[in-house]
Design a protein around this motif. Sequence first.
Motif, PDB file in Angstrom:
ATOM      1  N   GLU A  57      33.088  53.384  36.399  1.00  0.00           N
ATOM      2  CA  GLU A  57      33.041  51.941  36.204  1.00  0.00           C
ATOM      3  C   GLU A  57      32.944  51.194  37.533  1.00  0.00           C
ATOM      4  OE1 GLU A  57      36.165  50.378  33.812  1.00  0.00           O
ATOM      5  OE2 GLU A  57      35.460  51.348  31.974  1.00  0.00           O
ATOM      6  N   TYR A  58      32.030  50.229  37.563  1.00  0.00           N
ATOM      7  CA  TYR A  58      31.849  49.344  38.708  1.00  0.00           C
ATOM      8  C   TYR A  58      32.017  47.911  38.199  1.00  0.00           C
ATOM      9  CZ  TYR A  58      29.927  53.116  41.628  1.00  0.00           C
ATOM     10  OH  TYR A  58      29.771  54.259  42.367  1.00  0.00           O
ATOM     11  N   ALA A  59      32.994  47.189  38.753  1.00  0.00           N
ATOM     12  CA  ALA A  59      33.243  45.811  38.327  1.00  0.00           C
ATOM     13  C   ALA A  59      32.868  44.857  39.449  1.00  0.00           C
ATOM     14  CB  ALA A  59      34.706  45.615  37.950  1.00  0.00           C
ATOM     15  N   LEU A  60      32.219  43.763  39.101  1.00  0.00           N
ATOM     16  CA  LEU A  60      31.938  42.746  40.104  1.00  0.00           C
ATOM     17  C   LEU A  60      33.250  42.130  40.575  1.00  0.00           C
ATOM     18  CD1 LEU A  60      28.861  40.854  38.599  1.00  0.00           C
ATOM     19  CD2 LEU A  60      28.870  42.621  40.371  1.00  0.00           C
ATOM     20  N   ALA A  61      33.348  41.851  41.870  1.00  0.00           N
ATOM     21  CA  ALA A  61      34.544  41.201  42.414  1.00  0.00           C
ATOM     22  C   ALA A  61      34.784  39.898  41.660  1.00  0.00           C
ATOM     23  CB  ALA A  61      34.358  40.928  43.902  1.00  0.00           C
ATOM     24  N   ARG A  62      36.054  39.651  41.315  1.00  0.00           N
ATOM     25  CA  ARG A  62      36.344  38.470  40.498  1.00  0.00           C
ATOM     26  C   ARG A  62      37.703  37.867  40.851  1.00  0.00           C
ATOM     27  NH1 ARG A  62      37.290  42.986  37.113  1.00  0.00           N
ATOM     28  NH2 ARG A  62      39.305  42.976  36.036  1.00  0.00           N
ATOM     29  N   THR A  63      37.871  36.642  40.449  1.00  0.00           N
ATOM     30  CA  THR A  63      39.162  35.967  40.514  1.00  0.00           C
ATOM     31  C   THR A  63      39.553  35.602  39.087  1.00  0.00           C
ATOM     32  OG1 THR A  63      38.125  33.798  40.819  1.00  0.00           O
ATOM     33  CG2 THR A  63      38.715  35.024  42.818  1.00  0.00           C
ATOM     34  N   GLU A  64      40.791  35.184  38.900  1.00  0.00           N
ATOM     35  CA  GLU A  64      41.241  34.826  37.561  1.00  0.00           C
ATOM     36  C   GLU A  64      42.127  33.592  37.614  1.00  0.00           C
ATOM     37  OE1 GLU A  64      45.074  37.833  37.158  1.00  0.00           O
ATOM     38  OE2 GLU A  64      43.122  38.513  36.482  1.00  0.00           O
ATOM     39  N   LYS A  65      42.184  32.890  36.508  1.00  0.00           N
ATOM     40  CA  LYS A  65      42.981  31.663  36.410  1.00  0.00           C
ATOM     41  C   LYS A  65      43.734  31.668  35.094  1.00  0.00           C
ATOM     42  CE  LYS A  65      42.520  26.602  36.269  1.00  0.00           C
ATOM     43  NZ  LYS A  65      41.556  25.462  36.269  1.00  0.00           N
ATOM     44  N   LYS A  66      45.028  31.368  35.161  1.00  0.00           N
ATOM     45  CA  LYS A  66      45.860  31.324  33.966  1.00  0.00           C
ATOM     46  C   LYS A  66      45.561  30.049  33.184  1.00  0.00           C
ATOM     47  CE  LYS A  66      49.677  32.681  31.628  1.00  0.00           C
ATOM     48  NZ  LYS A  66      49.800  33.949  30.899  1.00  0.00           N
ATOM     49  N   VAL A  67      45.177  30.201  31.905  1.00  0.00           N
ATOM     50  CA  VAL A  67      44.836  29.035  31.081  1.00  0.00           C
ATOM     51  C   VAL A  67      45.608  29.010  29.764  1.00  0.00           C
ATOM     52  CG1 VAL A  67      42.526  28.770  32.058  1.00  0.00           C
ATOM     53  CG2 VAL A  67      42.863  30.250  30.060  1.00  0.00           C
ATOM     54  N   GLY A  68      46.322  30.089  29.472  1.00  0.00           N
ATOM     55  CA  GLY A  68      47.069  30.152  28.220  1.00  0.00           C
ATOM     56  C   GLY A  68      48.142  31.210  28.293  1.00  0.00           C
ATOM     57  N   LYS A  69      48.849  31.438  27.202  1.00  0.00           N
ATOM     58  CA  LYS A  69      49.938  32.399  27.188  1.00  0.00           C
ATOM     59  C   LYS A  69      49.425  33.814  26.973  1.00  0.00           C
ATOM     60  CE  LYS A  69      53.884  29.602  25.791  1.00  0.00           C
ATOM     61  NZ  LYS A  69      55.034  29.486  24.851  1.00  0.00           N
ATOM     62  N   GLY A  70      50.245  34.752  27.438  1.00  0.00           N
ATOM     63  CA  GLY A  70      49.988  36.150  27.127  1.00  0.00           C
ATOM     64  C   GLY A  70      48.967  36.840  28.002  1.00  0.00           C
ATOM     65  N   TYR A  71      48.720  38.093  27.618  1.00  0.00           N
ATOM     66  CA  TYR A  71      47.829  38.978  28.355  1.00  0.00           C
ATOM     67  C   TYR A  71      46.394  38.466  28.371  1.00  0.00           C
ATOM     68  CZ  TYR A  71      45.116  43.273  29.158  1.00  0.00           C
ATOM     69  OH  TYR A  71      44.221  44.203  29.624  1.00  0.00           O
ATOM     70  N   HIS A  72      45.978  37.792  27.305  1.00  0.00           N
ATOM     71  CA  HIS A  72      44.594  37.321  27.213  1.00  0.00           C
ATOM     72  C   HIS A  72      44.421  35.879  27.675  1.00  0.00           C
ATOM     73  CE1 HIS A  72      43.171  40.911  25.194  1.00  0.00           C
ATOM     74  NE2 HIS A  72      44.195  40.849  24.361  1.00  0.00           N
ATOM     75  N   GLY A  73      45.487  35.264  28.206  1.00  0.00           N
ATOM     76  CA  GLY A  73      45.418  33.857  28.584  1.00  0.00           C
ATOM     77  C   GLY A  73      44.827  33.600  29.955  1.00  0.00           C
ATOM     78  N   PHE A  74      43.702  34.228  30.274  1.00  0.00           N
ATOM     79  CA  PHE A  74      43.089  34.093  31.587  1.00  0.00           C
ATOM     80  C   PHE A  74      41.593  33.800  31.471  1.00  0.00           C
ATOM     81  CE2 PHE A  74      46.830  36.652  32.336  1.00  0.00           C
ATOM     82  CZ  PHE A  74      47.320  36.174  33.533  1.00  0.00           C
ATOM     83  N   GLU A  75      41.095  33.050  32.448  1.00  0.00           N
ATOM     84  CA  GLU A  75      39.665  32.885  32.637  1.00  0.00           C
ATOM     85  C   GLU A  75      39.279  33.631  33.908  1.00  0.00           C
ATOM     86  OE1 GLU A  75      38.666  28.485  30.673  1.00  0.00           O
ATOM     87  OE2 GLU A  75      38.661  28.767  32.853  1.00  0.00           O
TER      88      GLU A  75
END
Length: 249
Positions: A57-75
């Motif tokens: 697996e090769y993933a593009l470099a990324r950042t994340e931002k918290k937008v909601g609750k829980g494990y899936h609450g990210f953009e």
Amino acid sequence: MRTYLVGGAVRDQLLGKEPKERDWVVVGSSPDEMIAKGFKQVGKDFPVFIHPKSGEEYALARTEKKVGKGYHGFEFFTSPAVTLEEDLKRRDITINAIAEDENGKIYDPFNGVNDIKNKIIKHVSNAFCEDPLRVFRVARFYARFKDFEIHEDTEKLIEKIVSSGEIKSLSVERIYSEILKGLEEEYADKMFLSFETSGILREILPEFNYSSIPFHALLTALRNTPNSIKAESKFLMILVLPSLLDMKI
């Protein structure tokens, strides 16, 4: 376009262990370029690509931002402008935030190499407390390495997550999956010790009468359970053992 070996593979190499799998991060590229080079795109939340020959697996470099609750609450945000350090900063603990380039050069902006030497499990940044799943990941790594200890500042962030109530945002299936992974580690009793110390145990198993449970007897029993026993059986033992220990025979 620059590729780096990241995460567990680099950590395990530094520990003198053979990596079970290898993950890569790609800096300065785009989905179009990756596809043009023969990679197959997978993943819904952010671009991950499968190497056409190695299958890694090769993933593009990324950042994340918290937008909601829980494990899936990210953009998630990917761009050729996202740097290696920005990508590593979003990771959970310092020993997992180390990268190695194609020439073997180590990139360690958060002192993970030093934490490996000192046998410390420490969060990368205060963003650690945005993801409740990380309390289970820390406990799992605590159970993997015999002499490693959780940094006191990380313990405080774990307690903050527990007190926030965000553990309840995780599905039962996700919690169960993480516990089973931890039970497969060599020192699985340390995982439950971490749960008990931080208060997680009361969150995930609130029906237990903890004042009557001989907790250290439970941990001793788990420690002495052969690794050949399946994780599911160990988990059943954790659920049933307190009642057995409390029986008057």
